[in-house]
Design a protein around this motif. Structure first.
Motif, mmCIF file in Angstrom:
data_model
loop_
_atom_site.group_PDB
_atom_site.id
_atom_site.type_symbol
_atom_site.label_atom_id
_atom_site.label_comp_id
_atom_site.label_asym_id
_atom_site.label_seq_id
_atom_site.Cartn_x
_atom_site.Cartn_y
_atom_site.Cartn_z
ATOM 1 N N LEU A 1 -1.791 -22.832 0.566
ATOM 2 C CA LEU A 1 -2.803 -22.542 1.586
ATOM 3 C C LEU A 1 -3.404 -21.163 1.365
ATOM 4 C CD1 LEU A 1 -4.298 -23.064 4.233
ATOM 5 C CD2 LEU A 1 -2.294 -22.184 5.443
ATOM 6 N N SER A 2 -2.575 -20.181 1.063
ATOM 7 C CA SER A 2 -3.072 -18.826 0.827
ATOM 8 C C SER A 2 -4.064 -18.796 -0.326
ATOM 9 C CB SER A 2 -1.896 -17.895 0.536
ATOM 10 O OG SER A 2 -2.353 -16.585 0.273
ATOM 11 N N ARG A 3 -3.728 -19.453 -1.442
ATOM 12 C CA ARG A 3 -4.652 -19.469 -2.583
ATOM 13 C C ARG A 3 -5.934 -20.208 -2.238
ATOM 14 N NH1 ARG A 3 -3.055 -21.226 -8.681
ATOM 15 N NH2 ARG A 3 -2.677 -18.980 -8.843
ATOM 16 N N ARG A 4 -5.824 -21.347 -1.550
ATOM 17 C CA ARG A 4 -7.022 -22.135 -1.239
ATOM 18 C C ARG A 4 -7.971 -21.357 -0.339
ATOM 19 N NH1 ARG A 4 -8.561 -25.729 2.639
ATOM 20 N NH2 ARG A 4 -6.549 -25.703 3.710
ATOM 21 N N LEU A 5 -7.453 -20.671 0.663
ATOM 22 C CA LEU A 5 -8.313 -19.893 1.549
ATOM 23 C C LEU A 5 -8.932 -18.706 0.821
ATOM 24 C CD1 LEU A 5 -6.199 -19.904 4.828
ATOM 25 C CD2 LEU A 5 -8.172 -21.323 4.269
ATOM 26 N N ALA A 6 -8.153 -18.072 -0.056
ATOM 27 C CA ALA A 6 -8.705 -16.946 -0.809
ATOM 28 C C ALA A 6 -9.831 -17.398 -1.728
ATOM 29 C CB ALA A 6 -7.596 -16.276 -1.617
ATOM 30 N N ARG A 7 -9.641 -18.516 -2.397
ATOM 31 C CA ARG A 7 -10.692 -19.018 -3.280
ATOM 32 C C ARG A 7 -11.926 -19.430 -2.495
ATOM 33 N NH1 ARG A 7 -7.362 -22.696 -7.782
ATOM 34 N NH2 ARG A 7 -6.546 -20.904 -8.968
ATOM 35 N N SER A 8 -11.742 -19.974 -1.302
ATOM 36 C CA SER A 8 -12.908 -20.370 -0.499
ATOM 37 C C SER A 8 -13.746 -19.170 -0.095
ATOM 38 C CB SER A 8 -12.448 -21.127 0.748
ATOM 39 O OG SER A 8 -11.784 -20.257 1.654
ATOM 40 N N ALA A 9 -13.129 -17.970 -0.086
ATOM 41 C CA ALA A 9 -13.873 -16.751 0.263
ATOM 42 C C ALA A 9 -14.288 -15.974 -0.974
ATOM 43 C CB ALA A 9 -13.008 -15.872 1.163
ATOM 44 N N GLY A 10 -14.117 -16.554 -2.159
ATOM 45 C CA GLY A 10 -14.509 -15.857 -3.379
ATOM 46 C C GLY A 10 -13.434 -14.971 -3.954
ATOM 47 N N GLY A 11 -12.193 -15.123 -3.498
ATOM 48 C CA GLY A 11 -11.082 -14.316 -3.994
ATOM 49 C C GLY A 11 -10.077 -15.151 -4.763
ATOM 50 N N GLU A 12 -8.850 -14.626 -4.884
ATOM 51 C CA GLU A 12 -7.818 -15.323 -5.647
ATOM 52 C C GLU A 12 -6.446 -14.812 -5.213
ATOM 53 O OE1 GLU A 12 -6.405 -17.769 -6.965
ATOM 54 O OE2 GLU A 12 -7.753 -17.985 -8.706
ATOM 55 N N VAL A 13 -5.436 -15.659 -5.384
ATOM 56 C CA VAL A 13 -4.033 -15.292 -5.177
ATOM 57 C C VAL A 13 -3.279 -15.660 -6.440
ATOM 58 C CG1 VAL A 13 -1.933 -15.689 -3.841
ATOM 59 C CG2 VAL A 13 -4.138 -15.582 -2.684
ATOM 60 N N THR A 14 -2.587 -14.703 -7.027
ATOM 61 C CA THR A 14 -1.850 -14.953 -8.268
ATOM 62 C C THR A 14 -0.428 -14.442 -8.137
ATOM 63 O OG1 THR A 14 -2.610 -12.844 -9.201
ATOM 64 C CG2 THR A 14 -3.924 -14.824 -9.696
ATOM 65 N N HIS A 15 0.421 -14.943 -9.031
ATOM 66 C CA HIS A 15 1.819 -14.509 -9.099
ATOM 67 C C HIS A 15 2.019 -13.717 -10.379
ATOM 68 C CE1 HIS A 15 6.004 -15.411 -10.631
ATOM 69 N NE2 HIS A 15 6.229 -14.664 -9.556
ATOM 70 N N ASP A 16 2.629 -12.550 -10.260
ATOM 71 C CA ASP A 16 2.905 -11.694 -11.417
ATOM 72 C C ASP A 16 4.249 -12.115 -12.014
ATOM 73 O OD1 ASP A 16 3.172 -9.780 -13.317
ATOM 74 O OD2 ASP A 16 3.168 -8.060 -11.933
ATOM 75 N N ALA A 17 4.179 -12.936 -13.066
ATOM 76 C CA ALA A 17 5.414 -13.455 -13.660
ATOM 77 C C ALA A 17 6.225 -12.379 -14.357
ATOM 78 C CB ALA A 17 5.068 -14.579 -14.649
ATOM 79 N N GLY A 18 5.606 -11.255 -14.734
ATOM 80 C CA GLY A 18 6.327 -10.207 -15.446
ATOM 81 C C GLY A 18 7.040 -9.219 -14.538
ATOM 82 N N HIS A 19 6.897 -9.348 -13.232
ATOM 83 C CA HIS A 19 7.521 -8.394 -12.316
ATOM 84 C C HIS A 19 8.987 -8.746 -12.101
ATOM 85 C CE1 HIS A 19 7.793 -5.597 -8.924
ATOM 86 N NE2 HIS A 19 8.497 -6.546 -8.302
ATOM 87 N N THR A 20 9.848 -7.777 -12.246
ATOM 88 C CA THR A 20 11.279 -7.937 -11.962
ATOM 89 C C THR A 20 11.812 -6.621 -11.392
ATOM 90 O OG1 THR A 20 11.846 -7.280 -14.225
ATOM 91 C CG2 THR A 20 11.699 -9.661 -13.763
ATOM 92 N N PRO A 21 12.841 -6.627 -10.537
ATOM 93 C CA PRO A 21 13.376 -7.853 -9.944
ATOM 94 C C PRO A 21 12.527 -8.287 -8.762
ATOM 95 C CG PRO A 21 14.575 -5.954 -9.165
ATOM 96 C CD PRO A 21 13.564 -5.417 -10.141
ATOM 97 N N GLY A 22 12.790 -9.457 -8.203
ATOM 98 C CA GLY A 22 12.041 -9.972 -7.073
ATOM 99 C C GLY A 22 10.746 -10.652 -7.485
#
Length: 454
Positions: free
Chosen positions: A423-444
């Motif tokens: 839902l977060s990604r879909r709403l962000a894209r509908s407003a011209g934005g984006e939600v991504t996950h940083d796979a290289g971040h550790t820990p957490g």
């Protein structure tokens, strides 16, 4: 009643009286067409047959006149009728004239003789039909020497033959029309059978959102376009059902938190008597939660209705994030930092809340001790980083992270339906934005929200 009948169009009455099924209408059209064709053919056939019978009657009259002419002597000064052995046969219905003078007439001819006199008085070969003593055909044939022979023939046998031909052709027409109607109904019914089958299948498949489609089956070329249209309708129904389930799940997911706050406040308020200030505080919390629920419903329903959230507005990121930080599960965990001056996102505050709220809820669910939110400026807008020190996202699950209904470990003891991140990604894209996950971040885990600047 008469006024109602006058206002009701005659075409509507005809349409109401006609068959309601396509099979019946096509059969009726074929029957009417065949009737008109049979009518034309019957009239033409009987007209030709009548002319043919009349031609035969005239041929017989000419033959008799030629036979009678052999008994007329015109070589002398006067015209004489010679006696032969077949006088009785030749004299039957025969008139012989010398000019306009009658030389010989059949016995008891009566009024028929006047018709013969009129024919003999005219020059040339002429024929006439009369009903003086029944249907008779009279023809005059001039011969040499100024003599004229008039012969008569009873037309009753010919007319009887014509009537028989007419009745026979009408009976044949009736049989042909009946066969045409029956065969047309059978042929149209057989041709429409695949359409009826496709209609039943479309109804069954649409009711259960089946994945079967008509394009995967062999159909006649004429039904290929219908099959493609039905497939498009079924795909649209399937998409609408999927969107409906998605909207229902998202509303349930987003409304759970404010509803829990309302229930908790009511349970706390009813546990023991409260002071007036405590009651007013509870009312304030309940009112804010109810307002949040209304905002959630308006935001998600607007997105579901329009497909894009184009409502104008801007949101100051820091006050909006601080309101979200008041969630009980984040108390003591959350820290918010803003790089530089107050940053403004180019989305309404309600939409910013709905984009960031699932990320904060997800971080608060899995964090061990810290949830950090950092707001910063990006090259083309505003960025919001949400970082937690939890177990992070398993690498094998990273590709499925934003798919609705997916969870890395459903038995990890945390509630959730796997709808918040999609839902977060879909709403962000509908407003011209984006939600991504940083796979290289550790820990957490680290999630990055990018939005247009306000």
């Amino acid at each position: 009643m008469k006024g109602l009948l006058r206002r009701w169009p005659a075409t509507a009455l005809l349409r109401g009286a006609g068959p309601r099924t396509l099979r019946g209408r096509l059969s009726l059209v074929a029957l009417v067409t065949a009737t008109l064709l049979m009518l034309v053919l019957t009239v033409a056939f009987n007209s030709v047959a009548g002319h043919r019978l009349q031609h035969q009657a005239d041929d017989e009259l000419r033959t008799r006149a030629a036979a009678v002419a052999t008994t007329v002597e015109t070589s002398g000064p006067t015209v004489r009728v010679l006696e032969t052995s077949h006088d009785e046969l030749l004299d039957a219905d025969v008139w012989i004239y010398s000019g306009r003078r009658l030389l010989e007439a059949p016995p008891a001819a009566g009024a028929l003789t006047r018709v013969a006199d009129a024919l003999a008085s005219r020059s040339g070969q002429r024929c006439v039909t009369t009903d003086v003593h029944g249907p008779l055909r009279l023809c005059s044939y001039p011969i040499s020497g100024g003599a004229t022979v008039v012969t008569a023939l009873d037309l009753s046998p010919y007319r009887s033959s014509a009537d028989t031909l007419l009745l026979g052709s009408l009976a044949l027409d009736a049989v042909m029309l009946a066969c045409t109607y029956v065969l047309t109904r059978l042929a149209v019914g057989r041709a429409l059978r695949p359409v009826r089958t496709m209609t039943d299948q479309a109804g069954q498949w649409s009711a259960v959102a089946s994945g079967e489609r008509f394009g995967s089956k062999r159909h006649p070329a004429e039904l290929a376009r219908l099959g493609a249209s039905l497939d498009a309708i079924l795909d649209r129904i399937r998409t609408l059902l999927r969107h409906e389930r998605q909207l229902t799940g998202e509303l349930s997911h987003e409304l759970r938190t404010p509803l829990s706050r309302i229930i908790a406040e009511l349970d706390w308020w009813r546990a023991r008597p409260r002071t007036a200030d405590q009651t007013r505080a509870s009312h304030q919390v309940i009112a804010e939660a109810a307002e949040s629920m209304r905002t959630i419903c308006d935001t998600l329903l607007a997105d579901a209705r329009d497909g894009t959230l184009t409502a104008p507005g801007t949101a100051e990121t820091l006050p909006t994030l601080r309101r979200l930080a008041e969630v009980p599960c984040l108390e003591g965990y959350l820290t918010i930092t803003v790089d530089g001056p107050s940053l403004v996102a180019g989305v309404p505050p309600a939409l910013l809340e709905r984009i960031v709220s699932p990320l904060l809820a997800n971080a608060g669910r899995y964090a061990r001790s810290t949830v950090a939110v950092r707001v910063h400026r990006t090259a083309d807008g505003v960025g919001v980083d949400v970082v937690d020190d939890g177990p992070g996202v398993p690498p094998a699950f990273a590709g499925l992270l934003f798919e609705p209904g997916r969870r890395a470990d459903p038995d990890d003891g945390h509630s959730g339906a796997g709808l918040g991140l999609p839902l977060s990604r879909r709403l962000a894209r509908s407003a011209g934005g984006e939600v991504t996950h940083d796979a290289g971040h550790t820990p957490g885990a680290r999630f990055v929200v990018t939005l247009p600047a306000g």
